[in-house]
Structures are given as structure tokens and as C-alpha cells.
Design a protein around this motif. Structure first.
Motif, PDB file in Angstrom:
ATOM      1  N   GLY A 136       0.725  -1.294  -0.027  1.00 38.96           N
ATOM      2  CA  GLY A 136      -0.001   0.003   0.173  1.00 38.96           C
ATOM      3  C   GLY A 136       0.625   1.219   0.004  1.00 38.96           C
ATOM      4  N   ALA A 137       0.072   2.398  -0.098  1.00 34.24           N
ATOM      5  CA  ALA A 137       0.683   3.549  -0.101  1.00 34.24           C
ATOM      6  C   ALA A 137       1.724   4.141  -1.416  1.00 34.24           C
ATOM      7  N   GLY A 138       2.232   5.347  -1.540  1.00 38.73           N
ATOM      8  CA  GLY A 138       2.766   5.628  -2.500  1.00 38.73           C
ATOM      9  C   GLY A 138       2.157   5.858  -3.887  1.00 38.73           C
ATOM     10  N   THR A 139       2.935   5.667  -5.159  1.00 43.53           N
ATOM     11  CA  THR A 139       2.757   5.795  -6.133  1.00 43.53           C
ATOM     12  C   THR A 139       2.118   4.123  -6.731  1.00 43.53           C
ATOM     13  N   CYS A 140       1.125   4.312  -7.649  1.00 38.95           N
ATOM     14  CA  CYS A 140       0.675   2.903  -7.922  1.00 38.95           C
ATOM     15  C   CYS A 140       1.095   3.170  -9.472  1.00 38.95           C
ATOM     16  N   VAL A 191     -11.307  -9.470  -6.652  1.00 35.72           N
ATOM     17  CA  VAL A 191     -12.035  -8.228  -6.278  1.00 35.72           C
ATOM     18  C   VAL A 191     -11.115  -7.164  -5.764  1.00 35.72           C
ATOM     19  N   LEU A 192     -11.644  -6.017  -5.629  1.00 35.25           N
ATOM     20  CA  LEU A 192     -10.458  -4.942  -5.299  1.00 35.25           C
ATOM     21  C   LEU A 192     -10.028  -4.973  -3.959  1.00 35.25           C
ATOM     22  N   GLY A 193      -8.564  -4.473  -3.783  1.00 38.99           N
ATOM     23  CA  GLY A 193      -8.236  -4.535  -2.761  1.00 38.99           C
ATOM     24  C   GLY A 193      -7.821  -2.821  -2.362  1.00 38.99           C
ATOM     25  N   ASP A 194      -7.354  -2.749  -1.155  1.00 43.43           N
ATOM     26  CA  ASP A 194      -7.350  -0.894  -0.958  1.00 43.43           C
ATOM     27  C   ASP A 194      -5.963  -0.628  -1.517  1.00 43.43           C
ATOM     28  N   ASN A 195      -5.023  -1.714  -1.467  1.00 45.06           N
ATOM     29  CA  ASN A 195      -3.306  -1.241  -1.801  1.00 45.06           C
ATOM     30  C   ASN A 195      -3.322  -0.666  -3.260  1.00 45.06           C
ATOM     31  N   GLU A 196      -4.304  -1.398  -4.236  1.00 44.71           N
ATOM     32  CA  GLU A 196      -3.986  -0.887  -5.671  1.00 44.71           C
ATOM     33  C   GLU A 196      -5.305   0.142  -6.183  1.00 44.71           C
ATOM     34  N   TYR A 197      -6.192   0.575  -4.876  1.00 45.51           N
ATOM     35  CA  TYR A 197      -6.879   1.532  -5.331  1.00 45.51           C
ATOM     36  C   TYR A 197      -6.953   2.440  -4.248  1.00 45.51           C
ATOM     37  N   ASN A 198      -7.564   2.169  -3.217  1.00 42.83           N
ATOM     38  CA  ASN A 198      -7.969   3.380  -2.156  1.00 42.83           C
ATOM     39  C   ASN A 198      -6.485   4.127  -1.528  1.00 42.83           C
ATOM     40  N   ASP A 199      -5.589   3.185  -1.378  1.00 41.01           N
ATOM     41  CA  ASP A 199      -4.266   3.730  -0.766  1.00 41.01           C
ATOM     42  C   ASP A 199      -3.390   4.416  -1.904  1.00 41.01           C
ATOM     43  N   CYS A 200      -3.753   4.467  -3.008  1.00 40.60           N
ATOM     44  CA  CYS A 200      -2.739   4.889  -3.995  1.00 40.60           C
ATOM     45  C   CYS A 200      -2.652   6.465  -3.815  1.00 40.60           C
TER      46      CYS A 200
END
Length: 301
Positions: A92-96, A118-127
Motif C-alpha cells: 500500500g501507499a505511494g505511487t501506483c 475483487v478490489l483491494g485497498d492497496n491497488e486503489y484506495n491507498d494510491c
């Protein structure tokens, strides 16, 4: 003509007595067998459904290599009918970086059975830019299962096309966009969770008489990671599951350690948090059993 009285011989009476005892024993044994079919189940047995759940992988090069090896082992076992990745394909976090989405897309394509994600937060919400992360995810993983032939018809929610559903062997499967971490936009967060909950409720109501169990896939730990944040979904989900009245399994990633419990008031719901990383669990749904969910964490060892 002489009068006579008809009497049963001792041997006949004894035979009848033994026969009656045998009938009572059979009836008692059938009624007390908790591994028999649930009440109301037809005599014809239903073929169990087995699938593999993975998630929170790969976070680094070591996990990337382990995932590739896991897929190779999985392809050799032929133990599961499909795979579900429960989200988080990167740390998570940082640039995606788009290259990460493209890379994991190629790795997961190596499964020889249909694979859902399904969506995870690391590849979406934490970008740093969640909208860009979602755009990358949609490009590489939206309807990812369509890369394989899959017998059941998969349906998608009109309002949220990342959410999917199908029925196989009287089991309803539902995948939902349930990410954790921070709330960037409270209105979007509330609307998304409400739409998810309304869709689960609608499917359970429509399919109640057509299925014997339900399995729900989502990423977020909605219990230990702040239940108030997920109330718009969990209130609808728990209420719908209670009305459904049949076994429900909620399978999540996010926490990186094994949990199997019943955290909600509707006690027909089992919540499973998988270990994640480079591990996998085989889940079998056998609706011929009173409790239909079976878990095998060693099937690739």
C-alpha cells in the motif's frame, strides 16, 4: 365339530417383536444423524463445489516468485474449479505504477482454471491518486474471469460492474468492492457500501428458493478494522443473511492471518479471513451437509 382357540406361536411373536425393535432403531438412527442432509433437502445429492482463495499477494519480489510457484503447483493438482484473489496485488501507499498491474495480470493469467479478483485497498484506495489506481485496475482486472471459459453465467451489478455473481450447484457466489483503509470521500464511501449491500440483499431475496448456501467475497476486514466504517454495508448484509436463513460464508483478505468466526448477530454467517501472502486455502461447499463449508489449508503442500 369341536371349538378351538387361535393363538400365536412363540416363534412368530418373537419374530414380530424383533422386527419392531429393528424399525424403531432405524428411525431413531436416521433422525439423530447430524451429518445427514439438512431438513427439506431432496434425496438426490448435490455435487460439492471446490475453489481456491488467495489474497494480499504479491507485495515484493520474493512473494512474486512464490506466487508463480504456487500457481504451478495449483495447476498440477486440479483440486479446484476456480480461484478467487481477495485483493491487494501490491504493497500500500505511494505511487501506483501501471507496470505492477500489468505484471500481476500476466502472472494470474497462468492459472488454468477461471480466476476472479475483487478490489483491494492497496491497488486503489491507498494510491496517491485513487482514481488513477482504479483506472489501472479496471484496465487489467475488471471482469478478469472472462479470460477463461466458465460454465455458469456470471452477472454484474449495473451500478458497480466490478461486482459479480453466479450460481453453481445451488450455491450463490457474490464478489463485492469492499476495500478498507482511509475514507477519501464520505459520500462516495457511503454510496458504494450501500450499493454493495443492496445488491447482496436483492440477490439473496431473488435466489432464496433456488440455492442452499451463499459465499461472499470481499477484501476488507470489516470487524477488527473499524466496524462503524462499514455499517452501510454490514447492516444490509447481516439483515439479508438473517432473512435468507441458510448457511453464509464471508471470505476476506486484508488481515494476513487466519480467522474463522461468527462476528455478526446473524449466526448463519461464518466469517473467514485467509492467511494471504503466498498461501492458499481450498474451500469446499457441500450443501449435502448441515454445515456445508470445509477448509483445507494444506492441499498444496
Amino acid at each position: 365339530m369341536s371349538n378351538s382357540t387361535c393363538t400365536s406361536s412363540p416363534s412368530i411373536s418373537k419374530t414380530i417383536h424383533v422386527f419392531l425393535i429393528l424399525i424403531v432403531f432405524i428411525l431413531y438412527s436416521c433422525g439423530d444423524n447430524k451429518n445427514s442432509r439438512p431438513k427439506g433437502k431432496s434425496v438426490q445429492e448435490i455435487t460439492p463445489v471446490s475453489f481456491t482463495a488467495i489474497g494480499d499477494v504479491p507485495y515484493n519480489e520474493e512473494q512474486r516468485d512464490s506466487l508463480i510457484k504456487m500457481i504451478s503447483k495449483h495447476n498440477a493438482t486440479k483440486a479446484s474449479q476456480f480461484v478467487v484473489h481477495l485483493g491487494d496485488i501490491k504493497p500500500g501507499a505511494g505511487t501506483c505504477d501501471e507496470a505492477v498491474y500489468q505484471d500481476v495480470h500476466g502472472i494470474l493469467r497462468e492459472f488454468n482454471v477461471p480466476t476472479f479478483i475483487v478490489l483491494g485497498d492497496n491497488e486503489y484506495n491507498d494510491c496517491e491518486d485513487p482514481e488513477q489506481g482504479l483506472a489501472y485496475w479496471n484496465e487489467y482486472f475488471l471482469h478478469f474471469n472472462e479470460n477463461w471459459a466458465f460454465e455458469p453465467v456470471v452477472s454484474y451489478q449495473a451500478e458497480r460492474t466490478e461486482n459479480f455473481s453466479w450460481i453453481k450447484n445451488r450455491v450463490l457466489f457474490i464478489g463485492t468492492n469492499l476495500v478498507g483503509s482511509q475514507v477519501h470521500d464520505s459520500i462516495e464511501w457511503q454510496n458504494r457500501l450501500t450499493q454493495n449491500g443492496q445488491w447482496v440483499k436483492k440477490l439473496l431475496e431473488e435466489q432464496k428458493n433456488k440455492v442452499n448456501a451463499m459465499v461472499l467475497f470481499g477484501h476488507a476486514n470489516m470487524v477488527e478494522a473499524g466496524p462503524e466504517k462499514f455499517k452501510p454495508f454490514t447492516d444490509l448484509f447481516v439483515s439479508a443473511a438473517r432473512s435468507f436463513g441458510k448457511p453464509v460464508l464471508m471470505v476476506q483478505g486484508d488481515g494476513h492471518f487466519w480467522i474463522k468466526d461468527k462476528p455478526w448477530s446473524a449466526q448463519n454467517i461464518t466469517r473467514l479471513q485467509i492467511d494471504g501472502r503466498d498461501t492458499a486455502v481450498k474451500i469446499t461447499v457441500d450443501t449435502n451437509l448441515e454445515y456445508p463449508f470445509l477448509f483445507d489449508r494444506e492441499f498444496l503442500n
